[in-house]
Scaffold this active site. Structure first.
Site, PDB file in Angstrom:
ATOM      1  N   ARG A 120      -6.091  -7.592  -9.053  1.00 11.95           N
ATOM      2  CA  ARG A 120      -7.209  -8.697  -9.203  1.00 11.95           C
ATOM      3  C   ARG A 120      -8.662  -8.344  -9.093  1.00 11.95           C
ATOM      4  O   ARG A 120      -8.857  -7.090  -9.511  1.00 11.95           O
ATOM      5  CB  ARG A 120      -7.635  -9.120  -7.679  1.00 11.95           C
ATOM      6  CG  ARG A 120      -7.301  -8.743  -6.836  1.00 11.95           C
ATOM      7  CD  ARG A 120      -8.111  -9.094  -5.352  1.00 11.95           C
ATOM      8  NE  ARG A 120      -8.449  -8.264  -4.583  1.00 11.95           N
ATOM      9  CZ  ARG A 120      -8.906  -7.614  -3.573  1.00 11.95           C
ATOM     10  NH1 ARG A 120      -9.577  -7.549  -4.765  1.00 11.95           N
ATOM     11  NH2 ARG A 120      -9.140  -7.020  -3.149  1.00 11.95           N
ATOM     12  N   GLU A 141      -2.758   6.206   7.985  1.00 15.62           N
ATOM     13  CA  GLU A 141      -3.734   7.518   6.653  1.00 15.62           C
ATOM     14  C   GLU A 141      -4.960   8.445   7.539  1.00 15.62           C
ATOM     15  O   GLU A 141      -5.830   7.860   8.474  1.00 15.62           O
ATOM     16  CB  GLU A 141      -4.493   6.363   5.312  1.00 15.62           C
ATOM     17  CG  GLU A 141      -4.446   6.867   4.571  1.00 15.62           C
ATOM     18  CD  GLU A 141      -4.939   5.971   3.251  1.00 15.62           C
ATOM     19  OE1 GLU A 141      -3.938   5.409   2.569  1.00 15.62           O
ATOM     20  OE2 GLU A 141      -6.655   5.566   3.493  1.00 15.62           O
ATOM     21  N   HIS A 149     -15.829  -1.123   7.639  1.00 14.89           N
ATOM     22  CA  HIS A 149     -14.195  -1.463   6.462  1.00 14.89           C
ATOM     23  C   HIS A 149     -14.220  -2.277   6.002  1.00 14.89           C
ATOM     24  O   HIS A 149     -14.045  -2.332   3.969  1.00 14.89           O
ATOM     25  CB  HIS A 149     -12.509  -0.884   6.752  1.00 14.89           C
ATOM     26  CG  HIS A 149     -12.336  -0.953   8.162  1.00 14.89           C
ATOM     27  ND1 HIS A 149     -12.895   1.225   7.838  1.00 14.89           N
ATOM     28  CD2 HIS A 149     -11.994  -0.082   8.989  1.00 14.89           C
ATOM     29  CE1 HIS A 149     -12.851   1.066   8.483  1.00 14.89           C
ATOM     30  NE2 HIS A 149     -12.252   0.834  10.147  1.00 14.89           N
ATOM     31  N   LYS A 174       0.929  -1.370  -0.055  1.00 15.01           N
ATOM     32  CA  LYS A 174      -0.250   0.035   0.262  1.00 15.01           C
ATOM     33  C   LYS A 174       0.959   1.129   0.077  1.00 15.01           C
ATOM     34  O   LYS A 174       0.295   2.365  -0.097  1.00 15.01           O
ATOM     35  CB  LYS A 174      -1.208   0.079   0.692  1.00 15.01           C
ATOM     36  CG  LYS A 174      -1.789  -0.933   1.471  1.00 15.01           C
ATOM     37  CD  LYS A 174      -3.014  -1.383  -0.061  1.00 15.01           C
ATOM     38  CE  LYS A 174      -3.438  -2.242   0.596  1.00 15.01           C
ATOM     39  NZ  LYS A 174      -4.153  -3.317  -1.200  1.00 15.01           N
TER      40      LYS A 174
END
Lengths: 168, 507, 507, 168
Positions: B296, B204, B239, B117
């Site tokens: 993907r 983040e 999430h 990430k």
């Protein structure tokens, strides 16, 4: 036939009698009589109320100990017929007054045990983390109290309904 | 000439989905299965199937050596990883190439750069795409706590702890204030380690009232990258995406085009091929930020297929076999319908969405216009404990979003799963919420709604319901009793109950 | 305010289809059922259901008095007739109006004029549309045989004997030469009398190598008529449609527009409202002829819904409630996909398509992309003798016809109906025929192919198949034996077999 | 366990033995041994051949009298296990040599009887018209011969397998 049923915490008695040969029944519930057309299908029933035509398509799956899982089109509900509900239900709120028995709501593996006997716990404090289907599920205290028993240890597999922790 | 075979290195609905595409393209299908999946639908659907180990994924679906071994033994030429498991594992992609197999996905180095990430954020910045403010490098596990606290303070609260190798909400934690930071990092590391075998995390900023918007794309081996109309996945629980739709109500056509261009730029920067998705956050002012890339096929790919009429899995296979991408880019950006997907899980929404594995006795899957059934479970299958408990994806569509919601409501009422608890009652509740109908939500909407309900059941048992249930159970008991006395003139199918009761007794 | 209710004066898949549309529009649903349909899916799907008589349709679904009575008792405002039964019966439409109910269909006089096949030909001629050469008036039953023979000679052989009140191939006979004429007329009269209660027949020239092409249309109460892209229904067995698709390979865009304009002209001539279909024959030179009009929704309407994205049943209900038709006419004529429908019947294709009624024990209905399941039968239902034996319509679509055929092949392999024989093996054979793939067929294609097969089975049992079947039966017998000895460690679902065996014994 | 099976007119014997505890079987058929993984599901079986991975998803529905309707993905076939096929099968080709017994292939109503005892009939000549599901189905002579028996009359309802006509 007469049955004692318990549904959503309410006890009632129900009489079911067949009328003639063609799938029509007279049901007396809460002292009120109704005629229905009813036929078993697969794991369910097709019912039509003769008075107002209401159609009800329901599944009824027998569990152990006389209870049925009845699935109406918009909700699922357990009904106990002529028997007692199992002590170890889905949710661990069994036990005497003041005593709370926390049980596993699903099968899984105990990933972490967060308390030990004698611990003081707050309402909603984490007790045990059970992993099932790769998700960690933290089981929390249903009330504040003192941990009197921890019935499992880290790493073991538990079945649904298995006693985990007792809080007093 | 014998036809090409594809090994599908996955299970459940996505394995079935990929096999369907293979069949339609004339390709043979090779399944793998664990001991818990002997009777799984993906095994029954495949031409060939090979047992690869015990129930836990680490002993079966995550075993690269065994997957490669089956591919070679079965004579497969291609390997499709699905989503989850090894779909974003560059070692697996590399192992396929080393064994002379075609990996149906991007090149390993694209997985490495975008799967990490923090590295992916560097790529986005290099491509000129705005990113969500956060840490530029992952935290080594030995980093002292006070360094973590300082870095978090620099970014600002609320913030998210995210697994560098993450996905699907696993290894992710929301932190509202400094005192929750360190426990959140510990949990995230532990979950990430268990889910991805990689404990690194980063931080983040949590954008206020942000919507999750993502751009599907396809890239071929000749430099063509085609971005698609957006999907909105803002309805999330902890999430995890719960509902996905396309198009989004929140995007103007201009923003769609800008976002699509950014997504294509990111993909081109890493020489991306095959299917991938760039996730963005869209803030209240209509500004968007790169969030991460999924290298993907995604769970929610069907909504894009429906609104564009383009079969993404067909294209994955065709691109992998060296075909040129000949999709009209304008068609990919112009939705012809509104599609909504619900993920039906074996979870009990009235018990905090606890998994509810077990024997699925029967299924009534809705049909008629505007419904797609992407299912991985058939009647008679016992949903195992070891994996994600997704039963099916239910996708509906219609001309407009209100019509699609009306259809969804109809379809949810028809859907029934007998034997295990499912999230269907939750979806019936959700679809009736005014905020959902109005499209007024962000990624925090569902968690706030659920928190406000304080565990209240998604359905109330009224007196009428209780009466109905009592009558149903009474009649069922009557039929069972009369079935038991031989020769009684009941309908034949009452025998199901006897059988079911006997099976219960055997447990 | 209580919501409007719709009485659905039908059964099976079409009743379920209409109920789904009602649900999506917020309308209540009222079913009717015969004694043979107590557990039918349309009863289970409805909000309310009323028993209207014994199994034979003449005692239940054709009883106008009882249908009107149920509509009034239940407080229904609208009546949807579906197709078949009373769908094209002007007395029923009139009885609805007389009882203050909205009939979801055209006005009674349009049914009268277009439902009578010879009157309909007059309308077409008046609208300037070419018709197939034939007799202009029906034959009274007392007409002497030599008059019939003379009229047939005038038209020329081969010709068709057709019921004036006909539909669905019933009461229709192909006559190749004069000596077959009189027996054919007798059979047609008898079948027509039994199916429609009306024995009148007429004659029509049989065009050589003609294709059956039809134009769906919708008309509102404000003079708007919208014709749709064509459907091709040339794959017929004994004049019954077996496969329908849209668009047709045989039409140019110019012919499509010309045919659509003719269809709209016919509809306007009779002040047509609601859904209807004009059937044409297309000859080898691309010239088309009016054949007849169906003044109702058709079995094959889903293929049009799929290629245009327009929900015809929604529009039927909306038009009936007085809404204006706001469909973009260009959209209705521009297909965005290719769709194919197969009618899955409970018939044994290896026994001359004999009906195979009985208990449907289980169904595996295919899913995934590009599949629509319009089904009227669920597991546990005993298909009655009294009605059409349609189990389900299976509709597939994709970008192109070859892709749609590849998908159809995949989907037919997934489909399984346990308990009764079905036409699935026939469709698996058909889909593999080169003429079908090439689109090289006319309305005689299937009957010729079937005649040439001389009853040969649609599947050959190879030695390998026989081995497989023996092993399956051996294992099944093993599981049953071990299930019988209590406590044996077999999987729980083996119990199905015991149940099934016991049920057999009870029969 | 050993079974005698008959499928598609071919007789054979089959041995089924479980290996261990986990759903693996050894099957000997035509003298050839195979290992399969097999599990019952619903009304069917999931089978995987260990040697080549071939996956076979089949339904097996027991009929009366020891026969099973086996549904492989591409075909349906009857298999008789340790028993005899019922005399009244789907199609009336029972009876001794020279004698053909025409039976009803489906339940229905006899709409018309087209022959009487003593009639000479040609191959494929119509014998009886049975109506089922509103379609008229004409049953024809499986061979040329003389009608020796007409077992039904116009208007009656017949079950599947019911004898209609005998031709010699």
């Amino acid at each position: 036939m007469k049955f004692d049923v318990e549904v959503a915490g309410r006890e009632r008695s129900i009489t079911v009698e067949r009328i003639g040969e063609t799938g029509r029944f007279r049901i007396v519930l809460n002292g009120q009589a109704r005629e229905v057309e009813a036929s078993p299908i697969d794991l369910g029933l097709s019912m039509v109320f003769v008075a107002d035509g209401r159609s009800l398509d329901a599944a009824a799956t027998p569990g152990s100990g006389g209870d049925w899982l009845v699935q109406l089109p918009h909700l699922d509900v357990s009904v106990v017929v002529d028997g007692r509900r199992h002590v170890l239900g889905r949710q661990g709120v069994a036990g005497g007054p003041g005593q709370q028995r926390v049980t596993a709501p699903m099968p899984g593996r105990v990933l972490r045990v967060l308390v030990k006997p004698g611990d003081q716990v707050a309402h909603r404090q984490g007790l045990v983390v059970v992993e099932a289907m790769k998700m960690e599920n933290e089981l929390t205290a249903p009330k504040a109290g003192i941990v009197t028993e921890v019935a499992i240890s880290q790493g073991i597999s538990v079945e649904a309904g298995r006693l985990l922790v007792v809080i007093e | 000439m014998s036809r090409l075979k594809v090994l599908i290195a996955n299970r459940g609905e996505i394995a079935v989905r990929v096999m369907r595409a293979c069949r339609e393209l004339g390709l043979g299908t090779v399944a793998v299965y664990s001991e818990a999946d002997r009777t799984a639908l993906h095994v029954r659907t495949a031409d060939e199937a090979y047992l690869i180990g015990a129930g836990p994924a680490s002993e079966s679906y995550l075993r690269i050596d065994r997957l490669i071994d089956v591919a070679v033994r079965s004579g497969a030429s291609l390997v499709h990883p699905g989503y989850g498991f090894l779909a974003e594992n560059e070692d697996f992609a590399q192992a396929c190439l080393d064994a002379g197999l075609i990996f149906v996905g991007p090149p390993p180095d694209a997985i490495t750069r975008m799967g990490n990430k923090t590295a992916a954020r560097h790529v986005a910045i290099a491509a000129g795409v705005p990113v969500v403010p956060g840490t530029e490098e992952p935290f080594p596990e030995e980093l002292p706590d006070d360094a973590l606290v300082a870095e978090a303070a620099r970014i600002g609260y609320p913030l998210l702890v995210k697994a560098v190798a993450g996905g699907g909400g696993k290894g992710m934690r929301l932190v509202q204030s400094p005192q929750d930071l360190l426990p959140a990092i510990r949990t995230a590391r532990s979950e990430a380690g268990s889910a991805f075998g990689e404990r690194a995390v980063y931080l983040e900023r949590r954008l206020a009232r942000a919507r999750h918007i993502e751009i599907q794309l396809l890239g071929d081996h000749y430099g063509t990258v085609v971005p698609f109309v957006e999907r909105e996945c803002s309805i999330q629980r902890r999430h995890q995406k719960v509902v996905e739709e396309s198009p989004s109500l929140a995007l103007t056509v201009e923003t769609r085009r800008a976002m699509a261009a950014c997504a294509a730029a990111v993909a081109r920067t890493v020489g991306y091929t095959n299917a991938g998705t760039i996730e963005f956050l869209l803030d209240e002012k209509g500004k968007f930020y790169f969030l991460e890339m999924n290298t993907r096929l995604q769970v929610e790919h069907p909504v894009t297929e429906i609104v564009t009429g383009i079969d993404l899995v067909h294209w994955q296979l065709r691109i992998a076999m060296g075909e040129r991408l000949t999709i009209d880019p304008e068609r990919a950006l112009a939705p012809v319908a509104h599609a909504i997907e619900c993920r039906i899980y074996a979870e009990d929404p009235d018990q905090g969405f606890m998994p509810s594995p077990g024997l699925v006795r029967a299924l009534n899957v809705p049909g008629g216009p505007g419904v797609r059934d992407d299912r991985g479970v058939a009647a008679g299958f016992t949903i195992p404990l070891f994996y994600d408990s997704l039963i099916a994806k239910l996708i509906v569509w219609s001309d407009t979003r209100p019509d699609a919601i009306a259809r969804l409501s109809r379809v949810l009422d028809e859907y029934r799963v007998i034997g295990v608890r499912t999230t269907l009652p939750f979806f019936r509740w959700l679809v009736a919420q005014p905020e959902f109908a109005a499209g007024q939500f962000d990624t925090t909407y569902l968690d706030s709604m659920l928190a406000a309900r304080k565990g209240q059941a998604f359905v109330d048992v009224t007196d009428g319901d209780a009466d109905d249930a009592a009558m149903v159970a009474g009649l069922a008991a009557w039929f069972r009793a009369h079935q038991a006395s031989a020769g009684a003139p009941t309908a034949p199918s009452a025998g199901h109950w006897q059988r079911a009761a006997r099976l219960e007794a055997l447990r």
